[in-house]
Scaffold this active site. Structure first.
Site, mmCIF file in Angstrom:
data_model
loop_
_atom_site.group_PDB
_atom_site.id
_atom_site.type_symbol
_atom_site.label_atom_id
_atom_site.label_comp_id
_atom_site.label_asym_id
_atom_site.label_seq_id
_atom_site.Cartn_x
_atom_site.Cartn_y
_atom_site.Cartn_z
ATOM 1 N N HIS A 152 0.826 -1.205 0.000
ATOM 2 C CA HIS A 152 0.000 0.000 0.000
ATOM 3 C C HIS A 152 0.863 1.258 0.000
ATOM 4 O O HIS A 152 0.539 2.247 -0.664
ATOM 5 C CB HIS A 152 -0.920 -0.004 1.216
ATOM 6 C CG HIS A 152 -2.039 -1.001 1.128
ATOM 7 N ND1 HIS A 152 -1.822 -2.356 1.145
ATOM 8 C CD2 HIS A 152 -3.384 -0.832 1.019
ATOM 9 C CE1 HIS A 152 -2.979 -2.992 1.054
ATOM 10 N NE2 HIS A 152 -3.951 -2.089 0.977
ATOM 11 N N HIS A 191 2.061 -4.094 9.104
ATOM 12 C CA HIS A 191 3.441 -3.856 8.663
ATOM 13 C C HIS A 191 4.227 -3.182 9.775
ATOM 14 O O HIS A 191 3.662 -2.548 10.676
ATOM 15 C CB HIS A 191 3.466 -2.956 7.422
ATOM 16 C CG HIS A 191 2.840 -3.569 6.210
ATOM 17 N ND1 HIS A 191 3.490 -4.478 5.412
ATOM 18 C CD2 HIS A 191 1.609 -3.400 5.665
ATOM 19 C CE1 HIS A 191 2.701 -4.847 4.417
ATOM 20 N NE2 HIS A 191 1.549 -4.214 4.552
#
Length: 271
Positions: free
Chosen positions: A193, A235
């Site tokens: 992303h 993440h």
């Protein structure tokens, strides 16, 4: 003095160990010492013969083991610095994962953060680019949209390949969604992303005429999309930062591979 001599003689007489039958106890046993020394020599010779007859590979391993132990006990400065930064990254990422689950401190905002992450997903952007490409009637618009589609496809393939190589897990055990499985975005490093948001923002800043407030909002959107992945525990911080770097590099690659208007028209006609 004359009186003390008879007393000492009397003591020696009365001492049991001075008798003839006990004198051997006061003297060292030469035979035992010699047998012990000979036994030690024989065991040493047997050990040396066994060491000579042992496998050379085992001797090499035995010689290498102390060096390996020294390397583990005395790591290099680079190793210490890398492990320290990695520990700080994991600790900070876990602290910032405030939406990792419903029981987290910001668990109620998890749905909103996930919605923000969907705005940086590859599938919606590819679908939107195809729709705009079908409805576009200008050559310039079709050229930009075709190169944007190329950039999105490259981003998905590059990020998926890097994640398969690194295979780094996230700070929390978060199950990837359906869209993540479709784009093979199942590992943590690098953040897909973040790379996509950085690449798109740089692409639009270069090829679209936008007002200054829109430019600022575009950059803020990319930053929010990247760090929203840390907030939901998907993440690490370094994954997002490396995603930003890879996104910029992907933009530079697309600029080098930029397709001309004629090429785009040929591809559209084939399609």
């Amino acid at each position: 003095m004359p009186a003390s001599q008879p007393r000492s003689r009397a003591r020696d007489r009365n001492n049991v160990l001075n008798r003839a039958e006990f004198l051997s106890l006061n003297q060292p046993l030469k035979g035992n010492q010699e047998s012990r020394s000979s036994g030690r020599k024989q065991s040493g010779q047997a050990g040396a013969a066994g060491a000579q007859n042992s496998n050379p590979k085992e001797r090499r391993q035995s010689q290498q083991l102390p060096e390996e132990d020294c390397m583990q006990l005395n790591p290099s400065f680079k190793g210490i610095a890398f492990n320290s930064l990695l520990a700080i990254d994991i600790c900070m990422s876990k602290r910032l994962g405030v939406c990792a689950n419903r029981a987290s401190s910001w668990g109620g905002a998890r749905s909103m953060i996930n919605l923000l992450g969907i705005t940086g997903h590859g599938i919606p952007w590819i679908a939107g680019t195809l729709i705009c490409l079908v409805k576009s009637s200008t050559l310039a618009g079709q050229e930009v949209l075709m190169n944007l589609l190329l950039a999105l496809l490259l981003d998905i393939m590059i990020v998926a390949g890097l994640q398969k190589l690194a295979k780094r897990k996230g700070p929390y055990d978060v199950t990837p969604g359906l869209l993540d499985y479709l784009t093979m975005d199942t590992y943590a490093f690098p953040a897909g992303h973040a790379s996509r948001a950085a690449m798109l923002s740089k692409f639009f800043l270069n090829h679209l005429v936008l007002a200054i407030p829109l430019r600022i909002l575009l950059v803020l959107w990319a930053l929010c999309v990247g760090f929203s992945r840390v907030m939901i525990g998907r993440h690490h911080i370094t994954d997002v930062l490396s995603g930003f770097v890879f996104g910029y590099l992907q933009f530079r690659l697309v600029e080098l591979m930029w397709m001309s208007s004629n090429t785009c028209q040929m591809l559209i006609s084939i399609w």
